[in-house]
Design a protein around this motif. Structure first.
Motif, PDB file in Angstrom:
ATOM      1  N   VAL A 319       0.844  -1.200   0.000  1.00 17.35           N
ATOM      2  CA  VAL A 319       0.000   0.000   0.000  1.00 17.35           C
ATOM      3  C   VAL A 319       0.875   1.245   0.000  1.00 17.35           C
ATOM      4  N   GLY A 320       0.445   2.246  -0.768  1.00 16.17           N
ATOM      5  CA  GLY A 320       1.168   3.499  -0.840  1.00 16.17           C
ATOM      6  C   GLY A 320       0.223   4.658  -1.094  1.00 16.17           C
ATOM      7  N   VAL A 321       0.751   5.866  -0.972  1.00 15.24           N
ATOM      8  CA  VAL A 321      -0.033   7.091  -1.199  1.00 15.24           C
ATOM      9  C   VAL A 321       0.862   8.106  -1.907  1.00 15.24           C
ATOM     10  N   ALA A 322       0.320   8.742  -2.939  1.00 17.12           N
ATOM     11  CA  ALA A 322       1.081   9.751  -3.674  1.00 17.12           C
ATOM     12  C   ALA A 322       0.213  10.964  -3.944  1.00 17.12           C
ATOM     13  N   ALA A 323       0.871  12.058  -4.298  1.00 17.88           N
ATOM     14  CA  ALA A 323       0.176  13.273  -4.722  1.00 17.88           C
ATOM     15  C   ALA A 323       0.525  13.537  -6.173  1.00 17.88           C
ATOM     16  N   LYS A 324      -0.507  13.680  -6.977  1.00 12.94           N
ATOM     17  CA  LYS A 324      -0.301  14.077  -8.364  1.00 12.94           C
ATOM     18  C   LYS A 324      -0.389  15.590  -8.421  1.00 12.94           C
ATOM     19  N   LEU A 325       0.693  16.217  -8.871  1.00 10.04           N
ATOM     20  CA  LEU A 325       0.747  17.667  -8.880  1.00 10.04           C
ATOM     21  C   LEU A 325       0.167  18.235 -10.174  1.00 10.04           C
ATOM     22  N   LYS A 326      -0.184  19.489 -10.126  1.00  9.46           N
ATOM     23  CA  LYS A 326      -0.791  20.135 -11.289  1.00  9.46           C
ATOM     24  C   LYS A 326       0.180  20.269 -12.447  1.00  9.46           C
ATOM     25  N   ASN A 327       1.481  20.201 -12.150  1.00  9.46           N
ATOM     26  CA  ASN A 327       2.467  20.265 -13.233  1.00  9.46           C
ATOM     27  C   ASN A 327       2.766  18.894 -13.842  1.00  9.46           C
ATOM     28  N   GLY A 328       2.013  17.875 -13.386  1.00  7.17           N
ATOM     29  CA  GLY A 328       2.167  16.528 -13.940  1.00  7.17           C
ATOM     30  C   GLY A 328       3.099  15.632 -13.158  1.00  7.17           C
ATOM     31  N   LYS A 329       3.880  16.185 -12.244  1.00  6.56           N
ATOM     32  CA  LYS A 329       4.788  15.371 -11.452  1.00  6.56           C
ATOM     33  C   LYS A 329       4.032  14.604 -10.365  1.00  6.56           C
ATOM     34  N   VAL A 330       4.667  13.550  -9.868  1.00  3.40           N
ATOM     35  CA  VAL A 330       4.080  12.742  -8.803  1.00  3.40           C
ATOM     36  C   VAL A 330       5.044  12.705  -7.619  1.00  3.40           C
ATOM     37  N   LYS A 331       4.522  12.929  -6.434  1.00  2.49           N
ATOM     38  CA  LYS A 331       5.318  12.873  -5.217  1.00  2.49           C
ATOM     39  C   LYS A 331       4.757  11.803  -4.285  1.00  2.49           C
ATOM     40  N   ASN A 332       5.614  10.899  -3.836  1.00  4.51           N
ATOM     41  CA  ASN A 332       5.216   9.872  -2.879  1.00  4.51           C
ATOM     42  C   ASN A 332       5.061  10.526  -1.504  1.00  4.51           C
ATOM     43  N   LEU A 333       3.870  10.457  -0.932  1.00  4.92           N
ATOM     44  CA  LEU A 333       3.619  11.129   0.345  1.00  4.92           C
ATOM     45  C   LEU A 333       4.255  10.408   1.529  1.00  4.92           C
ATOM     46  N   PHE A 334       4.727   9.176   1.334  1.00  2.00           N
ATOM     47  CA  PHE A 334       5.439   8.477   2.397  1.00  2.00           C
ATOM     48  C   PHE A 334       6.927   8.818   2.395  1.00  2.00           C
TER      49      PHE A 334
END
Length: 645
Positions: A319-334
Motif C-alpha cells: 500500500v502506498g499514497v502519492a500526490a499528483k501535482l498540477k504540473n504533472g509530477k508525482v510525489k510519494n507522500l510516504f
C-alpha cells in the motif's frame, strides 16, 4: 486452454475496455465489432468475497445499453453473502456497473464461436450491490468509500498543516491536483496432479533443503505458468514475474513421457495500480490462474495452508499514497524530501502507526478462516504479532520477513516507498482488507499531523519501548523490531511486547466488541457501517462454525479411526505397548462418548449448537493440540515396529 488458440488470436481479441471508453456509444461499438463476445456479466463482490456472474445476451444488453449502465440489473440478494442485510423477506439487491475501472472480457477457450472462429467471450463489468435502492452493501463499495474518504481527509490535513509538505518536497497544497492511493498484491498458490496425496515428510525435507525455490519449472506446470503470464499481460496487468516458491517436490516423468506426481508451489507478481483497480485485477488474476492450470489437468488451491507442516501461501499486500501535482509530477507522500536523512515523511510515520495501533480490527478481515490462522504460525516466515520493521539504518533498507508490516524503500527511487503487509492470504477479501488498512492509516496520519510532529520525533515515538508513554501509541506495547522476532524473542516475550495474537476465528471476531474505539476508526466517514461489520461478522462466524463441525471434526474422526493397533503378540516391546495405550487413550478422549463423559468432538458440537462460541473456540484449540500429539505419537509408534499385525 490451447496455446495454439492463444497464439493465433493474439491481437485480434479485445481483452479489456478501459475506464476512458465506457460511454454507451463506445461500449456498443466495441461489442458490435467483436461478435465473439456473446454475453455481459455484472460483477458485484459480496461481503464473503464472492463475485456474481450472470450471463446477459449481448444483443439484449446493446438494445438497452444506457439503462443497463445506469440502473444495472436486479437480483435476489438472499443468494449472496449479506446476512442480516438482504434477508428472505427483504431481498432486493441491484447490481450497478462501476464506470471508473477497467472492464474485462472473459474468454472461454474451450468454446469456439462457429461463425468467427474465436473463443466466446463474456464482458465482465465490476459493479456495486445496492440494497433497497439506497445502501451500498458490497465489498467494492466499502473500498471505493475508503479511497474517497482518505483522499479528501489527507488533502484537508495538508492544507491546514502545510509544514508536512515541506518534508515531502511540495511547495504548497495548492500544487496538488489529486491524492492517489496505490496498491498491489502477490499471489501464491499450490498446483498438483488430481488425486495426488501429499507426503508431508518429503515436502518438509524438500523445503528445508530449498530444492524448489526459484527453480526452473518443467512440463505442464511450465506451460500453464507461461500461458497465464501471457494472458495477464493481454489484460494489461503488467506481469513482473512468475516463479517457484519454497513449497513442493520434484515431479516425476512416467513411461509415456508425461509428468505425474506434480505438487508445487508458485508465485505470480504483477504491477501496482490504483487501489480499487488493484483489487479487481487480483480477482481476475485468480480466475486466470484457476482456469489456465485446470486446462492442463492440474488442480489449483489458493488456501492459506493447504498442507499442514509445510509452507503456506501468502498474498503480501503493498500500500502506498502519492500526490499528483498540477504540473504533472508525482510525489510519494510516504517519502521524505531527503531520503538519506529520514526513513519516511510524517505522513508515512503516521500511516504506519495507525495501521499497527488499530490492527486488531483489521485482522478479522485478514484471518477469517481456520486455514488462514493455520498459516500464521512461527517458523514459516508468516507474521504472528503486531510489529513492524523500517530498516536497521536510514542508509540500509532491510526486508525483515518475520514482522507484520515492513517499510519498502529504494534509495534511488523515492516513488517506490510503501508498506508491505505480510499477513493476508489468497482467499482473503482484498477489498475489505485494503479498506480497513487505509482507514486505520488515516487515523494515524491525522494524529501525527495534528500533533505537529516532525519525522524524527515520530521515528522516536514509533521506536518506543514496552511501557514508554507516547502521544498516540499504546503504553503497554512495542511496535518496532529489526530483529528476527521468532529467534530474538520467546513466545512469552512476543506476547508481552506486541500483544497475544488470536488463535481462532472467534477470538479474532470478538475484537470488534473488545476494541470499540478501534472499531470506530473503521466507521469514520461512513466507510464501514455497523450494519456492514455486523453482516460480515455473521457471515464469518457461520463459515467458521460450519467448517469446524462439518469438515474439521469429520476429517479428524477419519484420522482417529485410521490410528489402529499395528503390533501383534510377537516381536513387540514394552515401549510399543505403552505407546499404543497412550494413543488409544487420546483416541477415546477425542471421539468416544460414555455415560459419564463426553468426547472432545461432542463437546465442540454442543457448544456450537448452543451458541457458546467462547467454549467452542477454547475446545477447538484443545482439539488441535490433542490431534497434533496423536499424530506425533502414532508416527513414533509406527517407526518402532518391524512387523505389522
Amino acid at each position: 486452454m490451447s496455446s495454439e488458440i492463444l497464439s493465433s488470436e493474439k491481437g485480434k481479441l479485445v481483452f479489456l475496455i478501459p475506464a476512458s471508453q465506457h460511454s454507451p456509444e463506445e461500449v456498443s461499438s466495441i461489442l458490435k465489432q467483436h461478435p465473439e463476445i456473446k454475453f455481459v456479466s455484472l460483477v458485484g463482490v459480496d461481503l464473503g468475497g464472492n463475485d456474481t456472474d450472470e450471463k446477459i445476451p449481448v444483443e439484449l444488453f446493446i438494445e438497452d445499453v444506457e439503462s443497463f449502465l445506469t440502473y444495472g440489473v436486479q437480483t435476489d440478494g438472499s443468494s449472496v453473502v449479506l446476512p442480516d442485510i438482504a434477508s428472505l423477506n427483504d431481498a432486493r439487491v441491484d447490481i450497478i456497473p462501476d464506470s471508473t475501472v477497467n472492464w474485462f472480457v472473459d474468454y472461454n477457450f474451450d468454446n469456439i464461436d462457429e461463425v468467427t472462429g474465436y473463443p466466446i467471450g463474456t464482458l465482465r463489468i465490476p459493479s456495486f450491490l445496492i440494497h433497497n435502492d439506497t445502501a451500498r452493501v458490497d465489498s467494492r463499495s466499502v473500498l471505493a468509500a475508503a479511497v474517497d474518504h482518505f483522499k479528501s481527509q489527507v488533502l484537508t490535513l495538508v492544507k491546514e498543516n502545510p509544514y508536512v509538505l515541506e518534508n515531502i518536497g511540495i511547495s504548497s497544497a495548492d500544487d496538488i491536483a489529486d491524492i492517489v492511493l496505490t496498491s498491489a498484491t502477490e499471489l501464491e498458490f499450490w498446483v498438483k496432479t488430481p488425486e495426488e496425496i501429499a507426503d508431508v515428510e518429503k515436502l518438509s525435507t524438500s523445503q528445508g533443503l530449498k530444492e524448489q525455490y526459484w527453480k526452473r519449472t518443467v512440463g505442464p506446470v511450465r506451460t500453464a505458468l507461461e500461458n497465464t503470464l501471457t494472458l495477464m499481460d493481454e489484460y494489461g496487468l503488467g506481469v513482473e514475474m512468475g516463479h517457484k516458491e519454497v513449497g513442493g517436490v520434484q515431479a516425476k516423468v512416467a513411461g509415456n513421457g508425461h509428468y505425474n506426481h506434480i505438487m508445487e508451489q508458485l508465485e505470480i507478481d504483477w504491477k501496482y495500480s490504483t487501489t480499487l483497480q488493484a483489487a479487481d485485477n487480483e480477482l481476475l488474476a485468480r480466475q486466470l490462474v484457476q482456469e489456465t492450470f485446470t486446462g492442463y489437468g492440474l488442480e489449483v488451491t489458493f488456501n492459506a495452508k493447504p498442507i499442514e507442516g509445510v509452507a503456506g501461501s501468502g498474498e503480501h499486500t503493498h500500500v502506498g499514497v502519492a500526490a499528483k501535482l498540477k504540473n504533472g509530477k508525482v510525489k510519494n507522500l510516504f517519502s521524505p524530501a531527503n531520503i538519506t536523512a529520514d526513513y519516511m515523511s510524517p505522513i508515512g510515520w503516521g500511516a504506519l502507526m495507525g495501521l499497527l495501533k488499530n490492527y486488531e480490527v483489521v485482522n478479522p478481515f485478514v484471518s477469517s478462516t481456520n486455514d488462514s490462522l493455520n498459516r500464521l504460525k512461527p517458523g514459516f516466515e508468516a507474521p504472528v504479532c503486531i510489529v513492524a520493521s523500517v530498516g536497521h539504518t536510514v542508509e540500509t533498507p532491510s526486508r525483515n520477513r518475520t514482522i507484520l508490516t515492513g517499510l519498502v524503500r529504494d534509495m534511488a527511487n523515492p516513488l517506490a516507498t510503501r508498506f508491505e503487509v505480510r499477513s493476508p492470504n489468497p482467499t482473503c477479501n482484498t477489498y475489505l482488507i485494503l479498506a480497513a488498512i487505509y482507514q486505520t492509516m488515516l487515523d494515524g496520519i491525522t494524529a501525527a499531523i495534528k500533533a505537529g510532529k516532525t519525522a524524527k520525533e515520530l521515528e522516536a515515538d514509533f521506536s518506543k519501548g514496552l511501557g514508554d508513554e507516547k502521544f498516540y501509541l499504546e503504553k503497554d506495547r512495542a511496535y518496532r523490531s529489526e530483529d528476527d522476532v521468532f529467534e530474538h524473542f520467546t513466545e512469552e516475550e512476543r506476547n508481552a511486547f506486541f500483544g497475544k495474537p488470536p488463535a481462532t476465528v472467534w477470538e479474532n471476531l470478538v475484537s470488534f466488541q473488545n476494541y470499540p474505539n478501534k472499531k470506530s476508526v473503521l466507521l469514520q466517514g461512513g466507510v464501514f457501517t455497523e450494519k456492514i461489520i455486523h453482516s460480515y461478522k455473521l457471515a464469518t462466524l457461520t463459515q467458521w462454525a460450519t467448517e469446524l463441525t462439518q469438515r474439521l471434526i469429520p476429517d479428524n474422526m477419519d484420522f482417529v479411526r485410521s490410528c489402529k493397533k499395528l503390533h501383534g503378540s510377537e516381536n513387540v516391546s514394552d515401549l510399543d505397548v505403552v505407546n499404543w495405550e497412550k494413543i488409544n487413550q487420546l483416541r477415546n478422549d477425542l471421539m468416544k462418548d460414555s455415560l459419564s463423559k463426553k468426547s472432545l468432538f461432542t463437546q465442540i458440537r454442543e457448544a456450537v449448537e448452543s451458541g457458546d462460541y467462547d467454549t467452542a473456540s477454547k475446545l477447538q484449540l484443545e482439539m488441535n493440540q490433542t490431534i497434533g500429539t496423536l499424530k506425533n505419537l502414532y508416527a513414533v509408534y509406527r517407526r518402532n515396529l518391524i512387523e505389522l499385525a
